[in-house]
Design an enzyme around this catalytic site. Structure first.
Site, PDB file in Angstrom:
ATOM      1  N   CYS A  10       0.935  -1.063   0.129  1.00 56.30           N
ATOM      2  CA  CYS A  10      -0.059   0.081  -0.160  1.00 56.30           C
ATOM      3  C   CYS A  10       0.765   1.289   0.021  1.00 56.30           C
ATOM      4  O   CYS A  10       1.740   1.403   0.854  1.00 56.30           O
ATOM      5  CB  CYS A  10      -1.013  -0.091   1.141  1.00 56.30           C
ATOM      6  SG  CYS A  10      -1.872   1.565   1.412  1.00 56.30           S
ATOM      7  N   CYS A 258      22.471  -6.556  30.698  1.00 57.16           N
ATOM      8  CA  CYS A 258      23.536  -5.873  29.942  1.00 57.16           C
ATOM      9  C   CYS A 258      22.929  -5.338  28.703  1.00 57.16           C
ATOM     10  O   CYS A 258      22.569  -6.266  27.793  1.00 57.16           O
ATOM     11  CB  CYS A 258      24.569  -6.784  29.712  1.00 57.16           C
ATOM     12  SG  CYS A 258      26.217  -6.294  28.888  1.00 57.16           S
TER      13      CYS A 258
END
Length: 285
Positions: A10, A258
């Protein structure tokens, strides 16, 4: 100025995305590479045109490689005649060029994604024809903000390295993030979705080179087993965006999240209320 023509499903979402990229100076939606020199929205499936975006860009500000990297961000290059909920030949993906000199760069980027996905179905052809779409299709999402769009416009929040980390599971270099040394009070949010993830209250210097936290805010993250690179780790991803953040480790001192700094945006405590994060201030102080 240069032009490239991109079929990405689209064309409303594709135009809304590309018109916000620095260096893109003009966009138009239309129908490309069909069997006839004339068509319209009601006939496009019969004339075999693809909904296509014309991108005109200033080569001094953005190059074709970056244009194409943005293009591959917003499509599924393995999907045949379908993007999002839109199905049909008019929603096929394609890169249509007018300058033969662009072909080498297109092929280079194409091969990268072909190797990454193990095969892709994006057409690469010279532009044969391009018919402008009806006026109401031009800049449709500007005029209809709640209109359907299969393109995730929040991807515009991501620079190239952040996209590589968050969407392709790569890792930033240790000690490279400014957030590694960020010591102010505040919260850390998903750079794409702006979902709150971590608080400065739970941040600590682990000496590992990446921003580290003891815990997330609430249930804002998901966990996946990660056996890449011959290691057994637990990957951490944001819930709202399904974005790669980093890993969590269970150590003697407790949990260590982390996290890649490039996956995060820091919101200082004094800005949280005006930025809409008032309810999360309790997690900081």
């Amino acid at each position: 100025m240069k032009k490239i023509y991109l079929a990405a499903g689209c064309f409303w979402g594709a135009q809304a995305y590309f018109k916000k990229i620095d260096g893109v100076v003009n966009t138009k939606v239309g129908y490309a590479n069909g069997k006839t020199e004339d068509t319209d929205y009601t006939r496009v499936s019969n004339t075999d045109h693809a909904e296509t975006l014309m991108v005109e860009y200033d080569e001094k500000r953005i190059n074709l490689r970056k244009i194409l990297l943005h293009y591959f961000r917003i499509i599924d290059p393995t999907s045949v005649n379908r993007q999002g909920e839109d199905v049909g030949r008019q929603y096929r993906t394609g890169i249509y060029y007018t300058d033969e000199n662009d072909k080498d760069m297109i092929d280079n980027v194409y091969r990268y994604y072909e190797d990454k996905f193990g095969g892709i179905v994006v057409e690469v052809k010279p532009l044969q024809n391009f018919i402008l779409a009806e006026d109401y299709h031009q800049d449709y999402l500007d005029k209809n903000p709640n209109g359907y769009c299969h393109v995730d416009l929040s991807l515009l929040n991501l620079d190239e390295e952040s996209y590589s980390i968050m969407k392709e599971n790569n890792t930033e270099r240790p000690f490279s993030s400014e957030l590694n040394k960020e010591n102010r009070d505040g919260i850390y949010v998903d750079k794409q979705t702006k979902e709150p993830l971590f608080s400065s209250k739970d941040k600590f210097d682990a000496g590992c080179g990446w921003p580290s936290f003891r815990k997330p805010i609430g249930d804002s993250v998901d966990y996946l087993e990660d056996h890449s690179y011959g290691m057994d780790r637990v990957e951490v991803r944001s819930k709202s965006g399904d974005n790669h953040l980093g890993h969590v480790f269970n150590e003697e001192q407790g949990l260590r999240y982390c996290i890649n700094g490039k996956s995060l945006e820091f919101i200082p405590y004094e800005d949280m209320k005006k930025r809409g994060y008032e309810e999360y201030m309790k997690f900081v102080k």
